[in-house]
Structures are given as structure tokens and as C-alpha cells.
Design a protein around this motif. Sequence first.
Motif, PDB file in Angstrom:
ATOM      1  N   LEU A 340       0.798  -1.217   0.000  1.00  0.00           N
ATOM      2  CA  LEU A 340       0.000   0.000   0.000  1.00  0.00           C
ATOM      3  C   LEU A 340       0.838   1.278   0.000  1.00  0.00           C
ATOM      4  CD1 LEU A 340      -2.893  -0.970   2.421  1.00  0.00           C
ATOM      5  CD2 LEU A 340      -2.737  -1.201  -0.047  1.00  0.00           C
ATOM      6  N   SER A 341       1.994   1.224  -0.635  1.00  0.00           N
ATOM      7  CA  SER A 341       2.783   2.441  -0.764  1.00  0.00           C
ATOM      8  C   SER A 341       2.117   3.358  -1.775  1.00  0.00           C
ATOM      9  CB  SER A 341       4.207   2.096  -1.241  1.00  0.00           C
ATOM     10  OG  SER A 341       4.907   3.276  -1.534  1.00  0.00           O
ATOM     11  N   ARG A 342       1.675   4.508  -1.344  1.00  0.00           N
ATOM     12  CA  ARG A 342       0.889   5.408  -2.191  1.00  0.00           C
ATOM     13  C   ARG A 342       1.757   6.185  -3.184  1.00  0.00           C
ATOM     14  NH1 ARG A 342      -4.090   6.340  -3.987  1.00  0.00           N
ATOM     15  NH2 ARG A 342      -4.996   5.984  -1.951  1.00  0.00           N
ATOM     16  N   ALA A 343       3.073   6.255  -2.906  1.00  0.00           N
ATOM     17  CA  ALA A 343       3.925   7.199  -3.619  1.00  0.00           C
ATOM     18  C   ALA A 343       3.733   7.166  -5.129  1.00  0.00           C
ATOM     19  CB  ALA A 343       5.386   6.919  -3.278  1.00  0.00           C
ATOM     20  N   LYS A 344       3.715   5.956  -5.727  1.00  0.00           N
ATOM     21  CA  LYS A 344       3.645   5.875  -7.177  1.00  0.00           C
ATOM     22  C   LYS A 344       2.215   5.765  -7.701  1.00  0.00           C
ATOM     23  CE  LYS A 344       7.862   6.064  -8.773  1.00  0.00           C
ATOM     24  NZ  LYS A 344       8.240   7.075  -9.778  1.00  0.00           N
ATOM     25  N   ARG A 345       1.220   5.632  -6.800  1.00  0.00           N
ATOM     26  CA  ARG A 345      -0.133   5.432  -7.272  1.00  0.00           C
ATOM     27  C   ARG A 345      -0.996   6.685  -7.175  1.00  0.00           C
ATOM     28  NH1 ARG A 345      -0.116   1.784  -3.731  1.00  0.00           N
ATOM     29  NH2 ARG A 345      -2.113   2.411  -2.875  1.00  0.00           N
ATOM     30  N   LYS A 346      -0.570   7.659  -6.404  1.00  0.00           N
ATOM     31  CA  LYS A 346      -1.323   8.902  -6.340  1.00  0.00           C
ATOM     32  C   LYS A 346      -1.266   9.549  -7.722  1.00  0.00           C
ATOM     33  CE  LYS A 346      -1.772  13.102  -3.578  1.00  0.00           C
ATOM     34  NZ  LYS A 346      -1.255  13.846  -2.415  1.00  0.00           N
ATOM     35  N   PRO A 347      -2.388   9.695  -8.412  1.00  0.00           N
ATOM     36  CA  PRO A 347      -2.335  10.056  -9.828  1.00  0.00           C
ATOM     37  C   PRO A 347      -1.793  11.451 -10.096  1.00  0.00           C
ATOM     38  CG  PRO A 347      -4.602  10.040  -9.037  1.00  0.00           C
ATOM     39  CD  PRO A 347      -3.769   9.456  -7.950  1.00  0.00           C
ATOM     40  N   THR A 348      -2.096  12.403  -9.200  1.00  0.00           N
ATOM     41  CA  THR A 348      -1.697  13.781  -9.473  1.00  0.00           C
ATOM     42  C   THR A 348      -1.871  14.626  -8.219  1.00  0.00           C
ATOM     43  OG1 THR A 348      -2.175  15.739 -10.822  1.00  0.00           O
ATOM     44  CG2 THR A 348      -4.038  14.288 -10.315  1.00  0.00           C
ATOM     45  N   GLU A 349      -1.085  15.683  -8.133  1.00  0.00           N
ATOM     46  CA  GLU A 349      -1.275  16.676  -7.070  1.00  0.00           C
ATOM     47  C   GLU A 349      -2.246  17.764  -7.524  1.00  0.00           C
ATOM     48  OE1 GLU A 349      -0.115  16.490  -4.115  1.00  0.00           O
ATOM     49  OE2 GLU A 349       1.397  14.922  -4.295  1.00  0.00           O
ATOM     50  N   ASN A 350      -2.553  17.770  -8.812  1.00  0.00           N
ATOM     51  CA  ASN A 350      -3.419  18.776  -9.406  1.00  0.00           C
ATOM     52  C   ASN A 350      -4.872  18.310  -9.267  1.00  0.00           C
ATOM     53  OD1 ASN A 350      -5.040  20.168 -11.412  1.00  0.00           O
ATOM     54  ND2 ASN A 350      -3.122  20.913 -12.309  1.00  0.00           N
ATOM     55  N   MET A 351      -5.637  18.948  -8.391  1.00  0.00           N
ATOM     56  CA  MET A 351      -6.996  18.486  -8.110  1.00  0.00           C
ATOM     57  C   MET A 351      -7.934  18.703  -9.290  1.00  0.00           C
ATOM     58  SD  MET A 351      -6.507  17.001  -5.383  1.00  0.00           S
ATOM     59  CE  MET A 351      -8.186  16.423  -5.183  1.00  0.00           C
ATOM     60  N   SER A 352      -7.678  19.670 -10.129  1.00  0.00           N
ATOM     61  CA  SER A 352      -8.488  19.844 -11.336  1.00  0.00           C
ATOM     62  C   SER A 352      -8.293  18.658 -12.273  1.00  0.00           C
ATOM     63  CB  SER A 352      -8.115  21.144 -12.052  1.00  0.00           C
ATOM     64  OG  SER A 352      -8.437  22.258 -11.256  1.00  0.00           O
ATOM     65  N   SER A 353      -7.052  18.244 -12.431  1.00  0.00           N
ATOM     66  CA  SER A 353      -6.756  17.083 -13.269  1.00  0.00           C
ATOM     67  C   SER A 353      -7.378  15.822 -12.677  1.00  0.00           C
ATOM     68  CB  SER A 353      -5.240  16.910 -13.410  1.00  0.00           C
ATOM     69  OG  SER A 353      -4.930  15.808 -14.221  1.00  0.00           O
ATOM     70  N   TYR A 354      -7.339  15.712 -11.337  1.00  0.00           N
ATOM     71  CA  TYR A 354      -7.911  14.539 -10.664  1.00  0.00           C
ATOM     72  C   TYR A 354      -9.433  14.499 -10.857  1.00  0.00           C
ATOM     73  CZ  TYR A 354      -9.179  11.284  -6.927  1.00  0.00           C
ATOM     74  OH  TYR A 354      -9.699  10.233  -6.228  1.00  0.00           O
ATOM     75  N   GLU A 355     -10.078  15.647 -10.750  1.00  0.00           N
ATOM     76  CA  GLU A 355     -11.529  15.700 -10.921  1.00  0.00           C
ATOM     77  C   GLU A 355     -11.919  15.325 -12.348  1.00  0.00           C
ATOM     78  OE1 GLU A 355     -14.972  19.121 -10.967  1.00  0.00           O
ATOM     79  OE2 GLU A 355     -13.534  19.136  -9.301  1.00  0.00           O
ATOM     80  N   LEU A 356     -11.170  15.804 -13.339  1.00  0.00           N
ATOM     81  CA  LEU A 356     -11.438  15.445 -14.731  1.00  0.00           C
ATOM     82  C   LEU A 356     -11.240  13.944 -14.956  1.00  0.00           C
ATOM     83  CD1 LEU A 356      -9.661  18.518 -16.346  1.00  0.00           C
ATOM     84  CD2 LEU A 356     -12.101  17.959 -16.613  1.00  0.00           C
ATOM     85  N   LEU A 357     -10.214  13.376 -14.306  1.00  0.00           N
ATOM     86  CA  LEU A 357      -9.968  11.936 -14.391  1.00  0.00           C
ATOM     87  C   LEU A 357     -11.166  11.153 -13.859  1.00  0.00           C
ATOM     88  CD1 LEU A 357      -8.110   9.393 -14.714  1.00  0.00           C
ATOM     89  CD2 LEU A 357      -7.276   9.891 -12.391  1.00  0.00           C
ATOM     90  N   LEU A 358     -11.680  11.547 -12.690  1.00  0.00           N
ATOM     91  CA  LEU A 358     -12.812  10.838 -12.096  1.00  0.00           C
ATOM     92  C   LEU A 358     -14.072  10.970 -12.956  1.00  0.00           C
ATOM     93  CD1 LEU A 358     -12.548  11.551  -8.264  1.00  0.00           C
ATOM     94  CD2 LEU A 358     -11.633   9.648  -9.575  1.00  0.00           C
ATOM     95  N   ARG A 359     -14.299  12.147 -13.517  1.00  0.00           N
ATOM     96  CA  ARG A 359     -15.464  12.334 -14.386  1.00  0.00           C
ATOM     97  C   ARG A 359     -15.360  11.438 -15.630  1.00  0.00           C
ATOM     98  NH1 ARG A 359     -18.694  16.729 -13.180  1.00  0.00           N
ATOM     99  NH2 ARG A 359     -17.860  18.200 -11.649  1.00  0.00           N
ATOM    100  N   GLY A 360     -14.153  11.352 -16.169  1.00  0.00           N
ATOM    101  CA  GLY A 360     -13.930  10.491 -17.334  1.00  0.00           C
ATOM    102  C   GLY A 360     -14.159   9.022 -17.010  1.00  0.00           C
ATOM    103  N   LYS A 361     -13.706   8.565 -15.841  1.00  0.00           N
ATOM    104  CA  LYS A 361     -13.901   7.165 -15.435  1.00  0.00           C
ATOM    105  C   LYS A 361     -15.386   6.847 -15.263  1.00  0.00           C
ATOM    106  CE  LYS A 361     -11.093   5.576 -12.211  1.00  0.00           C
ATOM    107  NZ  LYS A 361     -10.241   5.550 -11.004  1.00  0.00           N
TER     108      LYS A 361
END
Length: 604
Positions: A340-361
Amino acid sequence: MSNINRKLVTILATDCVSFSRHMVENEVGTLSALKSCREIIDMILDDHGGRIFHTAGDSVIAEFSSPVECVTAAIKFQEAISARNTKLDTKLKLDWRVGIHVDDVIIEGDNVYGTGVNIAARLESEAEPGQILISRVVQEQVSTRIESIVHAAGTRVLKNISEEFPVFAIGGEFSTVVGAGRPVSGNTAHLPKSESKTPSKLTREHTTKPKLAIMRFHNQNPNEDSTFLVDGMFEDIITEFSMIKDIAVVSRQSAVNAQENGQSSTSFVHEYGVDFLVSGNVRAAGQRIRISVELTDTDTGNVLWNKKFDRTLEDIFDVQDEMVSIISKSILGEIELTSLSRAKRKPTENMSSYELLLRGKELHHRMSAEASAEALTLFDDAIAADPDNGQAYAWKACTLGQRLNRGYATESFDQLYPTFQEALDRALALNANDFECHRLLSAVNVMLENFELAIQHGRRAYEIVPNDPRVLSGYAEALLKAGQYELGSELMLKALELEPVPQGQMSADKRLGDAIFGYFLNENYEQCIELFPKIEIPEFRVWLLIVIASEQLSLQFNESQWFQLGLKRHKNLDFKAEVKRFQLKDQLLVEQLTQHAERLLLVQ
């Protein structure tokens, strides 16, 4: 899980021995014989105070208030079935087996759930034809109160219950001789004969890990545009748990199907054999998010852990990590969650990019041409907001694959493949451990019949996420087609267990067909026949394999409805081309299957 109604009951589980084999040989005759047996069984159970609360095909499960009455009923109907089988005018003799256990169970409406039901069913599956297997608690209640002899029968391995469960047997003398069936015409000498074997791990229950199900969190802001956030969190949490090798995890799609179909939590727990259930709700307000979550022991109904988180959206990853860590330790004890090491799995520090990713999924999961096209636009927007968002590239590739596979794309494979490959390459460059990328690359290389590469990428995805049914089935497909039959079949069965109905499918036919494919390649023809009646519409591959399996087992099936319908449905197919689509590396087997398929044309 509150307001649970419990009571102590005796559970009887029974089913017909070799029912699937009989159905393959003679559907009409088998159903007629089943009806005759059920009339005997139902009447005797009712006479002794039994209440049938579940039936499925040939199986019956009933509850009794008295273990003595329950066992007496079982003995009487076994005797009655035996008498029926000895009559000269009985066209088809059916044998039955029984399992009985006493336990505290959960009552929900007309249904009964709990470990006690599972134990009775496990005992029934371990019984010999005509035999009644009972647990020690039943034996202690009835041994001096019935005339039949109860003898110790050793121990049995009962999945998720005990490695050495003491059992006691009554009868067995009621059974008829179950033969191998009648010979059929046709030359099957070129195919290997199935020999009598000690049951391998492919025919046994294959997991004793604690099983966890995460239900989609309730969105307490139904009128606000936050569904994508709740669904994204739900999917991320399932992925996190799927990385833990010591826990079996029910798939996202199975949980979604249950909730969308209005299935009760008790029924869902029983169907999937769930030991622990995670549920919760989410309320979002601007950048603030409140999450309530609880972990329930499904056997007792007790809440083992619960917590409320009141954080900002930027803290969402930390909240998910804390949930997974605490819940895992509650189930497994103090373990080191190195996966459960998060370091390489956290997709982005940019929350706008993260929100767009979730909407796309969210749009990707809707499974439509319009939604997938819109999803691609959102993934491109997520990449524009953060060019280092590796998951956006991976999901873009996944959606391109979905459009090609489901016929949504207006472009050809050759036109889209460069964009697909570019997205995958970029995702892997940003995170070499992105399991979605390895899963997709495995699937692409299976399609191109680059089996070594397909296995390499499939194995890597499996090492990262060993509980995702998409990963399991994809890796298993590569193994089976490349000739690694035993491991391939084992993983295919696990995918069937965790997710019987895959995303985008209306039935379990795809998973069941893949399992039959694995069993067949392992020459486990009995299990092919056992699974076949569960398939609603058999496609050509399943139909052909069942025909051959039936011949290997010397079953008479030429007049069976499924066989005749298959001949009509598939008569115009190019059998050579169809067998080639199996993509088997073993060309000798391809040739044998093709010859067998072409020979069937002569039957018409």
C-alpha cells in the motif's frame, strides 16, 4: 445490519447426483424424473415440519425446528427415492445426497442466511450418492433418538469454515449404481481420454481467504454534481484492497449489480460468501468532504470498526489509505501492508486534473458510444491540466480499447492503434507499476498472439493487483492460450467467483464459458458438464467443447435439445475459421478440434 432476526434451526440441504450429466444426455426425461423426486421430497419434508426456503435447479434447502424430525425426514425420503429407483417402470433413476447442520441463522423475509446454511450445503456436496452427512452437533442430538445407525466418517475440508470438520454419516445404501452413461458414435481416438484422477486443485474450492465486499458509498448530495467523486472513491478503495494478497475481494461490478438490482445486503453476502462488508456515505460541500464508513462482520452482524472523516478534497488519498490500513488490520491482524505504498499510485497533485480523471472514469463505466467519446475528451483535458497524470493516459488507452472492442469507434484498429500505444507508453513511463497498462498490454498481445509478452504483462498486472477479476481473466486467457492450462484455469475460476457477470455483460455466460474452456484444456470433462447448464446461450466454442466433453464421458446426447439447437445455429459457420479464433498455441490441438467440428457437419 441492524434489527437482525435470528433463531436456532436445523438446516437440510439436498441435491441430485450428476444432475448436469443427466441434463446433457436427456433434458426432458431428467426434468420429468426431477419432478417425480421433488414430489416425494417436498411431501416428506412438509410432513415432518420442514419449510423449503430455497430451490435452484435440482437443489433444495429447508429449515426444521427439530434436528430429529429433520434427520428422520431425510432418511424417509432417501428410502422413498430408493424404492422409486427399483421400480421396473422407472425410466431414469436419480440419486440424492443430503447435508444437515444445526446453527443460529439470520431470517430475512422468507429466506434464511448464515454460516449454518453454508455448512449444510458444504456437507451435502461432500456426501456420497444416497448418503446423509451430518455435523457433530446434529449427531449429538439424534444418535440415540433414531433407529438408523450413525457412524463417524472422519473429517472434511469445508471452505472458509474448517480444514478438519468432523462429519457423521447415515446410509448410503439407498443409492443406485451411477454408470458412465451409454456409448456414443463417432471417432474420438485423436483426443486424450479423461482418466479417473484424485481431485486436483481445479476441482476443489480454491480459496480460504477472508472475503471482503465494499459496497458503493451512498451519495448524500444526490442533487449536486458529486456522483463522480463518490464513484471514484469507491473504485479506488476496491483497487487498494485488491492489492492485498491475503484478502479475497468481491469485484466492483458485482457490488454495483447488487445495489442497482435492489438485492438486500443479506442476500448479497450469502450469494458471494462474504465474511466482511464495508459500507458508508459521502457528503461533499465545495472543497470539504465528510465520509462515514463502517466494517461489519457478516456472520454476527457486529460493526467491528466505524469512523467519520471531515476533511478537504486534497486529503482524499490520505483518508482512503487510512481506511484500507485499519480495515485490513481488523481482518488480518497486525500485518505489514507493504503493497500500500501510495507514492507511485497517487495520480496527481493537481486536483483539477484529478476531478477530470474521475469524471472520465464515470463516463467510461456507462458503456455507450457517446459516453466513451466524452470520456476521451475529459481524459485529454486531465492530461492538459497535468501532463504527468499517468492514470489519465492509462484510462484513455482503456477507453480506446473499449471503443474498438465494442464497436463504438468510427475509426479502424489501424487508425486508433498508434494513439492507443502512445497513451500506454506514456502511462508506463510515468509509472512502470500501473496495473491497468500491463492488463491492457497483455490483452493486446493475446489478440496479436504474442503469447510470451502477453504472459509477461499479465503476470505483472497480477502481481500488483491479484484480486481484480479483469486482471485475473486476462492473465488466465494468456496462460490458457499459450498452453499453461492448470494455472490459467485456476485464475479463470477465481475471476468467475469474484465477478460472475462482468461489466457490460447481461449474464454470466462469458465467465462460465471461459471456465469451461479452462476445464476442457485440463481434460476435466466432468466439470465442463457440471457448468454447462448454467449457461443461458452457448456460443460456438462452448457448444463444441461440451460436445467433445460429452463424448469423452460416453454420454448420449445426440437427441438432446441443446445439441440439436447448436447444430441449427452453427451449421453455416466456417468451422476452421471459428476454431482458429480460439487462438491456441498448440496447433495439433487446433487441428484436432477443427476435424471434430467438421465431422459434426455429417450429423446434420
